[in-house]
Write an enzyme that holds these catalytic residues in place. Structure first.
Site, PDB file in Angstrom:
ATOM      1  N   LYS A  23       0.850  -1.206   0.000  1.00 45.44           N
ATOM      2  CA  LYS A  23       0.000   0.000   0.000  1.00 45.44           C
ATOM      3  C   LYS A  23       0.878   1.246   0.000  1.00 45.44           C
ATOM      4  CE  LYS A  23      -1.827   1.562   3.968  1.00 45.44           C
ATOM      5  NZ  LYS A  23      -1.448   2.935   4.294  1.00 45.44           N
ATOM      6  N   ASN A  24       1.839   1.295   0.927  1.00 51.74           N
ATOM      7  CA  ASN A  24       2.579   2.542   1.123  1.00 51.74           C
ATOM      8  C   ASN A  24       3.569   2.822   0.000  1.00 51.74           C
ATOM      9  OD1 ASN A  24       1.014   2.874   3.347  1.00 51.74           O
ATOM     10  ND2 ASN A  24       2.602   2.277   4.820  1.00 51.74           N
ATOM     11  N   CYS A 118      -5.741  12.249  12.052  1.00 50.50           N
ATOM     12  CA  CYS A 118      -6.529  11.019  11.873  1.00 50.50           C
ATOM     13  C   CYS A 118      -6.601  10.341  13.236  1.00 50.50           C
ATOM     14  CB  CYS A 118      -5.892  10.127  10.810  1.00 50.50           C
ATOM     15  SG  CYS A 118      -4.460   9.246  11.369  1.00 50.50           S
ATOM     16  N   ARG A 123      -1.399  14.675  12.597  1.00 48.29           N
ATOM     17  CA  ARG A 123      -0.431  14.348  11.545  1.00 48.29           C
ATOM     18  C   ARG A 123      -0.215  15.562  10.656  1.00 48.29           C
ATOM     19  NH1 ARG A 123      -1.993   8.591   9.241  1.00 48.29           N
ATOM     20  NH2 ARG A 123       0.135   8.658   8.429  1.00 48.29           N
ATOM     21  N   ASP A 308       3.599   0.508  12.332  1.00 46.58           N
ATOM     22  CA  ASP A 308       2.423  -0.133  11.723  1.00 46.58           C
ATOM     23  C   ASP A 308       2.218  -1.566  12.226  1.00 46.58           C
ATOM     24  OD1 ASP A 308       2.794   1.483   8.463  1.00 46.58           O
ATOM     25  OD2 ASP A 308       2.099   2.193  10.398  1.00 46.58           O
ATOM     26  N   ARG A 400      -8.938  -0.542   3.911  1.00 45.31           N
ATOM     27  CA  ARG A 400      -8.036   0.480   3.372  1.00 45.31           C
ATOM     28  C   ARG A 400      -6.696  -0.132   2.977  1.00 45.31           C
ATOM     29  NH1 ARG A 400      -7.667   5.898   6.850  1.00 45.31           N
ATOM     30  NH2 ARG A 400      -6.177   6.212   5.160  1.00 45.31           N
TER      31      ARG A 400
HETATM   32  C1  EPZ Z   1       3.815   6.812   6.512  1.00 41.77           C
HETATM   33  O1  EPZ Z   1       2.975   7.832   6.996  1.00 41.77           O
HETATM   34  C2  EPZ Z   1       2.918   5.601   6.333  1.00 41.77           C
HETATM   35  N1  EPZ Z   1       1.882   5.908   5.361  1.00 41.77           N
HETATM   36  C3  EPZ Z   1       2.297   5.216   7.669  1.00 41.77           C
HETATM   37  O2  EPZ Z   1       1.545   4.029   7.456  1.00 41.77           O
HETATM   38  C4  EPZ Z   1       3.425   4.916   8.644  1.00 41.77           C
HETATM   39  O3  EPZ Z   1       2.866   4.638   9.916  1.00 41.77           O
HETATM   40  C5  EPZ Z   1       4.362   6.127   8.756  1.00 41.77           C
HETATM   41  O4  EPZ Z   1       4.852   6.491   7.441  1.00 41.77           O
HETATM   42  C6  EPZ Z   1       5.569   5.846   9.639  1.00 41.77           C
HETATM   43  O5  EPZ Z   1       6.256   4.742   9.160  1.00 41.77           O
HETATM   44  C7  EPZ Z   1       2.193   5.899   4.046  1.00 41.77           C
HETATM   45  O6  EPZ Z   1       3.312   5.620   3.665  1.00 41.77           O
HETATM   46  C8  EPZ Z   1       1.086   6.232   3.094  1.00 41.77           C
HETATM   47  P1  EPZ Z   1       5.593  10.172   8.802  1.00 41.77           P
HETATM   48  P2  EPZ Z   1       3.512   9.367   7.076  1.00 41.77           P
HETATM   49  O7  EPZ Z   1       5.592  11.407   7.985  1.00 41.77           O
HETATM   50  O8  EPZ Z   1       4.411   9.620   5.946  1.00 41.77           O
HETATM   51  C9  EPZ Z   1       5.139  13.451  12.238  1.00 41.77           C
HETATM   52  C10 EPZ Z   1      -0.336   2.628   7.608  1.00 41.77           C
HETATM   53  O9  EPZ Z   1      -0.952   2.097   8.552  1.00 41.77           O
HETATM   54  N2  EPZ Z   1       5.148  14.422  11.131  1.00 41.77           N
HETATM   55  O10 EPZ Z   1       6.771   9.273   8.785  1.00 41.77           O
HETATM   56  O11 EPZ Z   1       2.357  10.248   7.264  1.00 41.77           O
HETATM   57  C11 EPZ Z   1       3.870  12.602  12.199  1.00 41.77           C
HETATM   58  O12 EPZ Z   1       2.823  13.273  12.883  1.00 41.77           O
HETATM   59  C12 EPZ Z   1       0.121   4.073   7.702  1.00 41.77           C
HETATM   60  O13 EPZ Z   1      -0.041   2.032   6.536  1.00 41.77           O
HETATM   61  C13 EPZ Z   1       5.158  15.789  11.435  1.00 41.77           C
HETATM   62  O14 EPZ Z   1       5.144  16.174  12.601  1.00 41.77           O
HETATM   63  O15 EPZ Z   1       4.341   9.297   8.432  1.00 41.77           O
HETATM   64  C14 EPZ Z   1       4.289  11.340  12.899  1.00 41.77           C
HETATM   65  O16 EPZ Z   1       4.199  11.553  14.291  1.00 41.77           O
HETATM   66  C15 EPZ Z   1      -0.244   4.693   9.039  1.00 41.77           C
HETATM   67  N3  EPZ Z   1       5.172  16.685  10.416  1.00 41.77           N
HETATM   68  C16 EPZ Z   1       5.765  11.206  12.503  1.00 41.77           C
HETATM   69  O17 EPZ Z   1       6.190  12.512  12.054  1.00 41.77           O
HETATM   70  C17 EPZ Z   1       5.202  16.286   9.090  1.00 41.77           C
HETATM   71  O18 EPZ Z   1       5.242  17.150   8.195  1.00 41.77           O
HETATM   72  C18 EPZ Z   1       6.045  10.210  11.389  1.00 41.77           C
HETATM   73  O19 EPZ Z   1       5.221  10.582  10.312  1.00 41.77           O
HETATM   74  C19 EPZ Z   1       5.192  14.897   8.808  1.00 41.77           C
HETATM   75  C20 EPZ Z   1       5.174  13.976   9.839  1.00 41.77           C
END
Ligand code: EPZ
Length: 439
Positions: A23-24, A118, A123, A308, A400
């Site tokens: 998915k990701n 979410c 996020r 995850d 999803r």
């Molecule tokens: C990706 O989300 C994945 N989704 C998530 O999978 C996964 O949990 C996550 O990476 C961490 O591995 C996809 O790839 C589509 P992050 P992403 O940016 O990119 C904070 C699933 O179940 N942050 O690495 O949104 C954020 O709030 C999903 O498949 C900021 O503060 O995750 C979080 O606490 C869930 N500001 C942390 O960083 C930003 O601009 C990591 O987020 C971006 C992120």
């Protein structure tokens, strides 16, 4: 139509699971195809809800989407436009924000709704916005939209926060930098396998991305990118889900195709818990014929333990022999599902984002509700291990991210079926032609 899953637990799961596309990885590759006006042909794209939502987002900004032979997804972004994608789609699926990087890089303008939070936590997308600004874009946040403009992005050095190593910000920054003028350096990038797969996709389009998987990624900007044919890698989180299901039911499950190094630390923890693990070049096998020890886990960016799979290992620990401490360090709301596990007899105490799990001999079947994607998968695994019949509602969130969940579990000897509110058995559609015709 609201649907639910009914599971009759207690049987050990045994057999081989053929994994679907990630998915990701697919979500980033679908966005990356916007970087060229030439067509892209993508294989192994899973027909799951989040991917369908992303295809709706792409169509809303002028991309032609069709299905080729062998369920390959054909994208033609020659008609890409800067009209903002609909908020109701972006708020459903945060990765919709990935269209910002290519819109800005290729058309010089991106107006995209902010995705909002979410159920697993707030996020923000501030890291994405900061990266666009560093690349020279003028970015404003107004009326719920990010509005970014720049005639030609200029290469720079982008420092992502090493505390998070944001996956999404890494993906968006790589896309924006791919067409920028000059040599961009991204410090503290995400090193997840999905990001490596995405870098391979960009290079297949003629980008010059180096260092993916290391602590520094460089992107030499080019004038234009060309179309390509590409295969999305398999889903390591799906793989982990079925391995935990095998472990929790006292079974013997093999998942393929998968590179074991993509789940290296997860396998270390399963080994520490005393489970039997065998790996080949392209498969992983986990078996458990006796009780297993409690282990402590703190989630972390790759190569640490993936957030995850946090719900899956916490659920496994509910029937371990001992006490386990599970720390969720990535999200501030990813332990709510513990209330549902307690309904099944789990002994878990949560303080802030840390759970203390005391193993019990077994869980008991009960009606539960799925709060989010991975927690829903964990409740399915709990139901497969519990004695009796478990009903899981809210399963649209599971759809999803999991393709043919019931079929794959049934093939392993599990008893699971999907029913609508009228009590009729339902089989979700997984044919791309039908799905695309319906959106
Ligand atoms: C990706 O989300 C994945 N989704 C998530 O999978 C996964 O949990 C996550 O990476 C961490 O591995 C996809 O790839 C589509 P992050 P992403 O940016 O990119 C904070 C699933 O179940 N942050 O690495 O949104 C954020 O709030 C999903 O498949 C900021 O503060 O995750 C979080 O606490 C869930 N500001 C942390 O960083 C930003 O601009 C990591 O987020 C971006 C992120």
């Amino acid at each position: 139509m609201v649907e639910q899953l009914r599971i009759s637990g207690g049987a050990p799961l045994r057999g081989v699971v053929n994994l679907s596309g990630s998915k990701n990885a697919a979500l980033s590759v679908l966005a990356g195809a916007l970087l060229t006006e030439e067509p892209c042909l993508l294989h192994n794209v899973p027909p799951i809800k989040d991917v369908v939502t992303m295809l709706q987002v792409l169509r809303s900004i002028g991309v032609e989407v069709s299905v080729g032979d062998h369920n390959a997804i054909h994208l033609d972004a020659s008609g890409l436009n800067t009209s903002p994608p609909p908020y109701d789609l972006v708020k459903q699926m945060r990765a919709s924000f990935y269209v910002a990087g290519p819109l800005l890089g290729r058309l010089g303008k991106a107006k995209v709704p902010l995705p909002g939070g979410c159920v697993i936590g707030s996020r923000p997308v501030d890291f994405h916005i900061n990266a666009f600004r560093k690349l020279g874009a003028n970015v404003n946040v107004e009326h719920g939209f990010m509005v970014a403009e720049c005639h030609r992005l200029q290469a720079t050095e982008i420092y992502l926060d090493p505390r998070w190593c944001s996956v999404g910000a890494t993906v968006n920054a790589m896309m924006a930098a791919a067409l920028a003028k000059g040599h961009t350096v991204i410090q503290n990038p995400a090193r997840e396998p999905e990001v490596l797969n995405f870098a391979s996709f960009l290079n297949a389009m003629g980008a010059q991305v180096e260092g993916a998987g290391s602590k520094q990624v460089t992107v030499q900007g080019v004038e234009r990118l060309h179309g390509c044919e590409f295969t999305v890698l398999s889903d390591r989180i799906e793989a982990g889900t079925y391995l935990f299901a095998g472990a929790m039911t006292g079974g013997d499950v093999t998942v393929e195709p998968i590179n074991p190094t993509d789940l290296e630390f997860v396998l270390c923890k399963l080994d520490e818990a005393g489970l039997e693990i065998e790996t080949e070049d392209n498969s992983i096998r986990v078996s458990s014929d006796r009780g297993f020890r409690a282990v402590d886990v703190a989630t972390a960016p790759f190569p640490g333990f993936p957030t995850d799979l946090q719900p899956l290992i916490l659920t496994l620990m509910c029937i371990s022999e001992g006490r386990s401490v599970i720390q969720e360090t990535i999200y501030d709301g990813r332990l709510h599902y513990v209330d549902e596990l307690r309904r099944m007899g789990a002994n878990v105490t949560v303080v802030n984002q840390t759970a203390v799990v005391r193993g019990v001999p077994s869980l008991s079947a009960a009606p539960v509700d799925s709060p989010d994607l991975r927690a829903g998968a964990a409740l399915v695994v709990a139901g497969l291990a519990a004695e009796g019949d478990t009903e899981i509602s809210g399963i649209q969130v599971i759809d999803r991210g999991y393709h043919r969940l019931e079929d794959k579990i049934a093939q392993l000897g599990g008893t699971i079926a999907r029913f609508d509110t009228n009590g009729n058995k339902v089989n979700p559609c997984s044919d791309w032609q039908e799905i695309l015709a319906s959106i």
